[in-house]
Each structure stands twice: as C-alpha cells, then as structure tokens.
Write an enzyme that holds these catalytic residues in place. Structure first.
Site, PDB file in Angstrom:
ATOM      1  N   TRP A  61      28.542   1.764 -76.011  1.00 43.68           N
ATOM      2  CA  TRP A  61      28.219   2.832 -76.971  1.00 43.68           C
ATOM      3  C   TRP A  61      29.265   3.939 -76.925  1.00 43.68           C
ATOM      4  CZ3 TRP A  61      25.674   7.907 -75.924  1.00 43.68           C
ATOM      5  CH2 TRP A  61      25.707   8.259 -74.579  1.00 43.68           C
ATOM      6  N   ASP A  62      30.109   3.923 -75.914  1.00 35.83           N
ATOM      7  CA  ASP A  62      31.186   4.903 -75.787  1.00 35.83           C
ATOM      8  C   ASP A  62      31.996   4.986 -77.087  1.00 35.83           C
ATOM      9  OD1 ASP A  62      30.355   3.842 -73.305  1.00 35.83           O
ATOM     10  OD2 ASP A  62      32.227   4.354 -72.318  1.00 35.83           O
ATOM     11  N   GLU A  98      21.506   7.350 -66.544  1.00 41.22           N
ATOM     12  CA  GLU A  98      21.117   6.084 -65.895  1.00 41.22           C
ATOM     13  C   GLU A  98      20.555   6.306 -64.497  1.00 41.22           C
ATOM     14  OE1 GLU A  98      24.745   3.877 -66.230  1.00 41.22           O
ATOM     15  OE2 GLU A  98      24.302   3.207 -68.262  1.00 41.22           O
ATOM     16  N   LYS A 125      22.775  12.011 -64.292  1.00 39.41           N
ATOM     17  CA  LYS A 125      24.122  11.438 -64.194  1.00 39.41           C
ATOM     18  C   LYS A 125      25.044  11.999 -65.284  1.00 39.41           C
ATOM     19  CE  LYS A 125      26.506   6.962 -64.395  1.00 39.41           C
ATOM     20  NZ  LYS A 125      26.418   5.577 -64.842  1.00 39.41           N
ATOM     21  N   GLN A 126      24.517  12.077 -66.493  1.00 38.98           N
ATOM     22  CA  GLN A 126      25.353  12.498 -67.624  1.00 38.98           C
ATOM     23  C   GLN A 126      24.460  13.106 -68.694  1.00 38.98           C
ATOM     24  OE1 GLN A 126      25.906   8.082 -68.064  1.00 38.98           O
ATOM     25  NE2 GLN A 126      26.694   8.721 -70.055  1.00 38.98           N
TER      26      GLN A 126
HETATM   27  C1  BGC Z   1      27.860   5.295 -68.259  1.00 36.69           C
HETATM   28  C2  BGC Z   1      27.563   4.690 -69.615  1.00 36.69           C
HETATM   29  C3  BGC Z   1      28.853   4.139 -70.197  1.00 36.69           C
HETATM   30  C4  BGC Z   1      29.533   3.184 -69.232  1.00 36.69           C
HETATM   31  C5  BGC Z   1      30.883   2.725 -69.720  1.00 36.69           C
HETATM   32  C6  BGC Z   1      28.501   4.237 -67.379  1.00 36.69           C
HETATM   33  O1  BGC Z   1      28.812   4.792 -66.141  1.00 36.69           O
HETATM   34  O2  BGC Z   1      26.679   5.744 -67.655  1.00 36.69           O
HETATM   35  O3  BGC Z   1      27.032   5.681 -70.475  1.00 36.69           O
HETATM   36  O4  BGC Z   1      28.573   3.486 -71.391  1.00 36.69           O
HETATM   37  O5  BGC Z   1      29.712   3.809 -67.990  1.00 36.69           O
HETATM   38  O6  BGC Z   1      31.754   3.811 -69.874  1.00 36.69           O
END
Ligand code: BGC
Length: 765
Positions: A353-354, A484, A597-598
């Site tokens: 999804w990035d 996550e 986490k984000q």
């Molecule tokens: C992030 C995801 C991301 C993936 C790839 C993961 O660490 O939590 O949001 O899509 O890395 O960049």
C-alpha cells in the site's frame, strides 16, 4: 546510526575502505533505471561480506510459502524479485594473484554516487599480499536512455607492478537469493555463448518461466591483448591477458544488456541482446554517459528540491528523489515500486500500500500524469485477481480485496493478522484514485477504470462490516490498522473511516459517471451486475450507521476499542535501552503495550484533513504522537506534515530529519538490507506538503509555507494540470515562478493569485 557518508550537495561520498559498512554502502550506492537495477557490488572479486544483487523489473519467482502453522487462505507462494545474472563482474589477476579488496591493503578508497549525472564512480589504490600495487578507477551506470543496458569503464593503473594482468569480464547467471525460503536457486540455464569480445547467458526462472538474456560486449584499451572465451555452468567469460609496466594503464569498457521475455519474443532474446549490445557499443561509453547526464538533467529540471543553508539536508532530499527516479519511471503499467526498489531483497520487490499512500503524491507532482495513471492501471489490471482473492476468503458478488503484498495481483503475504486483517490497503487504493483525479482533473479515468475498482472495493467493505445488535450500529471486527503493533482489533478508527469513505466515494463517482457518461455507466453496471438501488441502499445504510470508537472525555478518535485500557506510558518515559521495541521486546509485550508503530489515526486525519477543524487535529496529534515509536519508516512524514499544519515548525523539522537521512545515516541499523525507497516519497511529502503546506483544494494548488529555521530558502517544482511552477520559500516571502506556457491560479496563504505564463511573483503572507 552511522555518519561516514561525506556531505555534498550533489554526491554521496564514502572515503576510506571499511568492510564493516560495505553492505550498507552497497545499498546506498545502488543504481537503477526503472527497468533494471543493482546494488553497488564491486566489479572485481570480493571475498568479504556482501549482498549480491542485480534485479530485472517485473521478473519474479514464486517462492513456496514457509510458515510454522498453515492457515486456510494463506497464499501458496511469496513472489520475489530475483537476484538475476551478475553483469558487472570483472575479475583482475596480477601475475595470477587475484585483486580482492578483502585481502589487499587498501590505501586510498573513494566511492561516489553522482546523483546529478546518474553514475557511480569508485577509486582505490590497493596492494596485494605479495606487494603488487595498482590504482583502479571504475565508473558505471544503468542507462536511462537505453534502459535495458548498463556500461562500465574500469581502468587499472600499475603503480609498482610489472607483469601479466588478466582481466576476466563475465556474465554470471549462477546466483541465488539470500532470502530463498528453501535455499533453492531460482534460475535454470537456457543457453550460453562466449565470444571473443563478449557473450550471452540466457536463463529461465523456475515455475514462472520468465526468460532473461544477459549479454556483454567489451573492449580493452592500453595494450596488446590475447583473449580466450570460457564457458561454465550458467556462466560465460573472456580471459584477457596483457603485459603491464609500472605507470601503465589498461582500461576495459564493458557494455551489458538485460532483455526479458516480458518485453521481447523469447526465441529472439539472445539475438536482440547482441543487437542491443552492438548498438550501445557503437555509441561508446562517452556518448552513453553524455546521454545519461542529459537524461538526468531533464529529470532534475522537473524534480529538484533546492535547500539553501543546509548541505546535509540538501544531499538527503536529492538522494531520496534520485532513488525514487531510479526505481520507477512510469514507462510500464506492469511495474510498481517495491519498498526496497532495486537495492535489496527484503519485501521481495513486491507492491505494498506504500505505493498508493506515499508514492502517488510524489509522482503526481514530479512526473507526467501518465506515470501515476500507470500506477493506477497496475491495480486496475489486477482487479480480477483481487476479486478472486476476496472470494477465497469468503466474499462474493464481485467484492475485491487487493493483496497486502503482490507482484501480479495474487496475494503473497502470509501472516494471518496482516494478510486477512490489514485490509485498510484496499482503502488506500481507492484513495489513490481520488487523489489522482483531484490532482489531475482526469475524470475520464473514473468512467474508464476507476469506478469499476471503487465499486468492487465498496462491495468488499459492505460485506466486511458486521451489524451489531447490541450497538445498533455496524462494526468492523478483527482488523489490523496501519499500526501493526496491534493485531486483530475491533473497530480500528482508521480502517472504519476509510471503509465508509470508500463506499461514499464509490456512490458519488457512480452518480457522476451516470450523469456524464451514461453509456459507459450502463455498460459497467451490466458488466459487474451492480444493482444501484439495492446495493447503493446497502452502502448508504452502513455509511449512516457505522460505529467509530471515540473518547468523549479527551475528545479524540480512539485508535480501536479498548485502546484506553492499555498502560499509558509515553515514549519519552521509555528508557532508550528498550528501543527499538521491535528488537528489544517480545511480540506479546509489544501487542499489549500502547506503543504505535506508525501513524494510524493520524494517517486518517492526514488523508481526510479537510473534514477536521484545527482543534480536533491538535487534540489527536497531541494524544497519539507521544505514543508513537515510528518503527516504520513510513511514519515520521505523516507526523511532519501534521505538525507543520499545526504550526509546530520545530517538531515538523525534527520528523523530517528522521526520514530524510534514514538510509544515509543508517538510523534504523538496517540499510544493509536495502534502502527504504517508498518512505523516500514520504520525505518529499514532508518538504512539499509539510514545509510547503501544499494541498489541492477546489481544483487548485494551495500553499501555506514556512521556512525551517536552519535554512535560508528552499524551492521545489510542481507540475499541475499541464503547468509547472517553481515555488521558492525564503526570508523575503514566497516566490512563485510559472515555468510553462499557460497561466495558473493558485492560493498562497489563503489568497488567490494568477501567475501568468513565464511570470515570477513574490508573495507575502
Ligand atoms: C509497514 C507497512 C509497510 C511495509 C512495507 C511495514 O513495516 O508497517 O505499513 O507497508 O513495511 O514498507
């Protein structure tokens, strides 16, 4: 964190050879041209630690899934971009003694990535164990002009050596992925041929059957040579010998080509590879390099961000822009942007999804419209597979769930809490359509492709919600938000907000297409059996009756049900020895903690900013930011943009610093795996949307800029609906220069200005 990279406005420079950082440098100094790319592995043999990596875009291998406990619905394989034939190899022997920097005394070493001109240069002086001393200069690039080719100029100057030098340029198809699940090699040999001045190896991927011909043609300057072709399994080379004296230089020009069966008829691959090699060798290295410089000049003309007053920030932003352009050029709608691009194996080179959430804004502003359109078409073409994917999980009626990780549309991810639950990715794909149309005004895209995707996504959400008798509302059970560090939660605010927005937007677009292009609308409705009245009513019921967790006391959106039950110790009160928590704590402890986490709620506020008043944004930011550990590289940029919006310039700058030099300074201690390509787009967003305050409102660009304290000025170019403007923010105000032939109306600090073609205006708050 490391700080061995020398600061320079246009170059990435490493001085002195330190084998401990070699793998990090192999990532940082990577090259690519959208079609192929490679880590900065040495040309000559190297017996020290290295991660070998040459990649051909779109060529992947389905590596059979390996999990501890199989769950129904798991995919059969993880598609991985393959480590492909190594075309850079040039072995050097001095009277039979191999030049290998792991075994030599290296007195001078300099690696330089010239971002302005798009090449990698390495100089070193080395003394072999027996005391033979040579000086080497190696320059190479992946050509932007002929994007299936690369070229190397490798010169060896003898300092003390008198004797026979053996130069062995090779193509080595006998390579493997370090991340192979079963320690298998992914390529079979199809054919090989070694010629006096080059040769070609054709390989086929196991299972997927992609074929790639990798060929070379070389030329030696500087001595009488004898050359003898050699052939081994999956390998061809030429052993070239000549005599050298102290002070003498021998140079090899090596041209390489990688042609894939994705783009050419399989049976003609090697013939076409030789033809391509003849073409570029006829141009010669200098002409190829001149074309490379010109191609990059064109990119920079449109893409550059200039920061005056902070060379480190200048270098960093250019590095991010450079890597994004090396990864994806938008020429081919079958390709996408892996989180590590061509710089490593991690994440398999697949699409996340990035792309939609982070990369689309970058390409919308810095590239031609078709580049982002191709990113959207990539998903459009995979709609059938997304529908199949949803079906596999029990959804029907054309509902689509796009994969968390994919190469060709098939889900590759295999952790249940993400594969089945991190479904917010579906919303990001819909949001990217909205973002594209909002930015470009290309409403025709909706009738042709967008609406079909939107309705399939809306159908998914309408089936994924559950009616709660208890609440008399719809709820969203068992999901994982962008954070996550929480799995299988109920009612993640971000996911529910996005889901409802998707249904609203799908209905809005359906009405629009029906009103503007009834023929296409009718055809689509018939094709997908969309019952506008019945299904539309279902969507509307959910839109009206969705439950969103909210805390009345603090007046904040709640990340998910139960979030407040967690022990609320702020990140600032967590000892540094405990961080990063993903390396220091058990997974169970992370899941039970309040740490984020984000960006999660804040990601939603970023997407739908216009819905919320400034106090709402501030309350949520002030609540969630102190709980966020930013252990995903995608996180700080969203916080930077919101901090800027809130007028917190200091913190906006701090967040920006965390993303911009993430790889150059190896902040997360993981650059050796590859660079964080997709989060580089986030760095760009921090500057343009954060410091520049750029938004699109009512079909117009709007800016609300501020100048970071440390900088004298910064400027960026953005393309918008056929017009390119250069925005310079300095102490004197905001200068907007219209670089195009047409006029543009923009908003700066909430006031509207018409900037005529070619005009340059200084605007003040
Ligand atoms: C992030 C995801 C991301 C993936 C790839 C993961 O660490 O939590 O949001 O899509 O890395 O960049």
């Amino acid at each position: 964190m490391k700080d061995y990279i020398k600061i320079d406005e246009w170059k990435i420079i490493e001085e002195g050879f330190d084998p401990h950082v070699h793998k990090i440098s192999e990532s940082i100094f990577s090259l690519g041209n959208g079609r192929m790319g490679q880590r900065a592995n040495f040309e000559e043999a190297y017996s020290g630690e290295t991660l070998q990596g040459n990649y051909v875009a779109g060529v992947y291998y389905p590596d059979k899934t390996r999990v501890g406990w199989w769950k129904n619905g798991y995919p059969e394989y993880f598609a991985k971009v393959l480590n492909a034939a190594n075309w850079v190899g040039i072995d050097i022997q001095l009277d039979g003694e191999q030049l290998d920097l792991a075994k030599c005394e290296v007195t001078i070493f300099r690696r330089e990535l010239n971002m302005k001109e798009g090449y990698l240069k390495r100089n070193f002086t080395a003394k072999t164990a027996s005391g033979k001393q040579v000086e080497v200069e190696a320059i190479r690039f992946c050509s932007m002009a002929d994007d299936e080719t690369g070229a190397i100029k490798y010169s060896v100057k003898s300092i003390t050596f008198n004797g026979e030098i053996t130069i062995t340029p090779s193509i080595d198809g006998d390579v493997k992925n370090q991340d192979s699940n079963y320690d298998e090699k992914f390529w079979d040999e199809v054919s090989k041929e070694a010629r006096q001045d080059g040769g070609c190896v054709q390989m086929r991927t196991k299972k997927t059957g992609f074929e790639v011909a990798t060929g070379m043609k070389f030329q030696i300057v500087g001595g009488e040579v004898s050359s003898e072709p050699i052939i081994k399994e999956k390998y061809i080379a030429s052993v070239v010998k000549t005599q050298m004296k102290a002070g003498q230089t021998v140079t090899i020009y090596k041209y390489a080509a990688n042609l894939s069966s994705q783009n050419h008829p399989t049976e003609q691959l090697s013939t076409l590879t030789y033809a391509m090699l003849d073409k570029v060798a006829a141009k010669g290295f200098d002409t190829m390099l001149a074309e490379q410089v010109a191609a990059w000049a064109k990119k920079w003309e449109h893409n550059d961000i200039i920061i005056d007053g902070d060379v480190s920030a200048q270098q960093a932003i250019r590095f991010n822009i450079f890597q994004l352009n090396q990864t994806y050029t938008g020429e081919d709608d079958r390709l996408n942007i892996g989180p590590k691009g061509f710089t490593g194996e991690k994440y398999g080179g697949s699409t996340y999804w990035d792309t939609e959430a982070y990369c689309v804004p970058f390409y919308l502003s810095t590239a031609e419209q078709r580049v982002t359109r191709n990113l959207l078409l990539y998903r459009y073409k995979q709609l059938g597979k997304a529908i199949e994917n949803a079906k596999l999980l029990g959804f029907d009626n054309g509902a689509a769930l796009y994969p968390m990780v994919t190469m060709d549309g098939t889900e590759c991810h295999n952790e249940w809490e993400i594969t089945f639950e991190e479904i917010h990715r579906n919303g990001a794909i819909a949001f990217a359509i909205f973002n594209y149309v909002r930015y470009t005004g290309d409403e025709a895209y909706l009738a042709d492709y967008g609406l079909e995707v939107l309705l399939a996504i809306a159908r998914f959400w309408s089936q994924r919600v559950t009616w709660s008798d208890d609440k008399q509302q719809y709820v969203m059970l068992g999901v994982t938000g962008p954070n996550e560090y929480e799995n299988n939660v109920n009612n993640n605010w971000y996911t529910s907000t996005l889901a409802v927005w998707c249904m609203q937007y799908a209905l809005e677009v359906a009405d629009k297409v029906k009103a503007t292009d009834k023929t296409k609308y009718d055809a689509l409705v018939a094709k997908i059996s969309f019952d506008a009245d019945k299904e539309g009513a279902g969507f509307k019921d959910i839109i009206a009756k969705m439950y969103y967790p909210y805390d009345e006391k603090q007046q904040i959106f709640l990340q998910q049900d139960g979030y407040l039950d967690k022990e609320q110790i702020l990140v600032k009160d967590l000892s540094a020895s405990q961080r990063p928590i993903n390396q220091k704590w058990s997974w169970d402890r992370i899941l039970r903690s309040c740490y984020i986490k984000q960006a999660d709620v804040l990601q939603g506020i970023y997407f739908f900013e216009d819905r919320y008043d400034i106090d709402t944004i501030r309350r949520n930011f002030d609540y969630y930011e102190p709980r966020t550990v930013h252990e995903s590289s995608l996180s700080p940029c969203v916080h930077a943009i919101l901090a800027a919006k809130l007028g917190d310039e200091k913190r906006a700058y701090e967040f920006y610093l965390r993303t911009s030099r993430l790889d150059l300074d190896d902040y997360n201690n993981d650059t050796e795996d590859g660079c964080h390509i997709t989060s580089m787009a986030g760095t760009w967003m921090s500057v343009v949307e954060g410091f520049g305050g750029m938004r699109v409102r009512d079909g117009k660009l709007s800016f609300n800029p501020f100048l970071p304290e440390k900088w004298n000025s910064f400027s960026f170019n953005v393309g918008f609906r056929g017009t390119t403007i250069k925005v310079t923010v300095s102490k004197e105000g905001v200068r907007v220069k219209n670089l195009s032939g047409g006029d543009i109306s923009i908003m700066v600090y909430q006031k509207e200005y018409n900037i005529f073609a070619g005009q340059d205006q200084l605007l003040k708050p």
